[in-house]
Design a protein around this motif. Structure first.
Motif, short mmCIF file in Angstrom:
data_model
loop_
_atom_site.label_atom_id
_atom_site.label_comp_id
_atom_site.label_asym_id
_atom_site.label_seq_id
_atom_site.Cartn_x
_atom_site.Cartn_y
_atom_site.Cartn_z
N LEU A 289 -22.31 26.92 -72.96
CA LEU A 289 -22.29 25.95 -71.88
C LEU A 289 -22.48 26.63 -70.53
N ARG A 290 -21.83 27.79 -70.37
CA ARG A 290 -21.95 28.54 -69.11
C ARG A 290 -23.40 28.96 -68.86
N LYS A 291 -24.10 29.32 -69.93
CA LYS A 291 -25.52 29.70 -69.79
C LYS A 291 -26.36 28.52 -69.33
N LYS A 292 -25.95 27.30 -69.74
CA LYS A 292 -26.72 26.10 -69.38
C LYS A 292 -26.43 25.63 -67.96
N VAL A 293 -25.14 25.64 -67.54
CA VAL A 293 -24.78 25.10 -66.21
C VAL A 293 -24.57 26.19 -65.17
N GLY A 294 -24.52 27.45 -65.60
CA GLY A 294 -24.43 28.56 -64.66
C GLY A 294 -23.02 29.06 -64.39
N HIS A 295 -22.03 28.17 -64.32
CA HIS A 295 -20.67 28.59 -63.97
C HIS A 295 -19.65 27.56 -64.48
N ILE A 296 -18.52 28.06 -64.93
CA ILE A 296 -17.43 27.19 -65.38
C ILE A 296 -16.27 27.35 -64.41
N GLN A 297 -15.75 26.23 -63.89
CA GLN A 297 -14.62 26.28 -62.97
C GLN A 297 -13.32 26.31 -63.78
N SER A 298 -12.84 27.53 -64.04
CA SER A 298 -11.69 27.75 -64.92
C SER A 298 -10.43 27.02 -64.45
N SER A 299 -10.14 27.07 -63.14
CA SER A 299 -8.91 26.45 -62.64
C SER A 299 -8.95 24.93 -62.80
N LYS A 300 -10.11 24.31 -62.51
CA LYS A 300 -10.23 22.85 -62.65
C LYS A 300 -10.10 22.43 -64.10
N ALA A 301 -10.72 23.17 -65.01
CA ALA A 301 -10.64 22.87 -66.44
C ALA A 301 -9.20 22.98 -66.93
N THR A 302 -8.50 24.04 -66.52
CA THR A 302 -7.12 24.27 -66.95
C THR A 302 -6.18 23.20 -66.40
N LEU A 303 -6.32 22.87 -65.11
CA LEU A 303 -5.46 21.85 -64.49
C LEU A 303 -5.67 20.47 -65.11
#
Length: 196
Positions: free
Chosen positions: A30-44
């Motif tokens: 998924l990261r390869k497709k969208v470029g970046h994953i917002q770890s803090s937002k996903a965790t919260l």
């Protein structure tokens, strides 16, 4: 109030069900497709869903006329399907390639990968065996692990390699199948007792 044995058990069960390590290949893809994953937002977002379900999950289900046993059986079937998916290396969930980094962090990472039906069902099921405070601590520990894994997917990809990630997926797949069978049996037995 707090019991270290209960906290350890809850943490281990949720760790197996959430299976953040098994989800690493999906997150990397998924990261390869969208470029970046917002770890803090996903965790919260995942933490909010899990704690909400811990405190008011039963009430939410009762609004729809669904019993905890019914939800547990449905969740057990989903966990079983996830376990089969991991063992056989099948990808059932296809992320949207057009998704933005924020939406991709929430869906599919926060929900359903981290706080999916299987996790939420497990949280409800755990309430029959463990105290609410110990479950909450187990959830928070798992959220810390989830955040750390999301932040280090690049490092994990390099260190584990494709073979290592495949082995992890299969090991956690077997654990998930076992958990699914246990939840299914417990829910059926509870349903039988209620019927009697």
């Amino acid at each position: 109030m707090f019991d270290l044995k209960q906290i350890f058990s809850v943490t281990l069960i949720l760790f197996s069900v959430i299976d953040i390590l098994g989800s690493v290949p999906i997150i990397i893809n998924l990261r390869k497709k969208v470029g970046h994953i917002q770890s803090s937002k996903a965790t919260l977002a995942a933490g909010f869903l899990m704690l909400l379900f811990l405190f008011v999950g039963k009430s939410i289900l009762s609004l729809f006329g669904i019993g905890v046993e019914d939800f547990a059986i449905a969740g057990a079937l989903i966990i079983f399907a996830l376990g089969v998916e991991m063992i056989l290396g099948i990808e059932l969930f296809k992320p949207d390639p057009e998704a933005s980094t924020t939406s991709a962090s929430i869906v599919p990472i926060a929900f359903p990968l981290i706080a999916g039906a299987g996790t939420l069902t497990t949280i409800l099921t755990l309430k029959a065996e463990f105290t609410q405070a110990n479950i909450a601590v187990g959830i928070i520990i798992n959220l810390a692990i989830v955040y750390a894994v999301l932040k280090s997917t690049n490092w994990l990809e390099r260190k584990l390699g494709k073979t290592g990630l495949d082995v992890l997926r299969r090991i956690f797949g077997i654990i998930l199948l076992s958990i699914a069978v246990k939840i299914f049996k417990t829910a059926l037995m509870s349903g039988d007792m209620v019927a009697v």
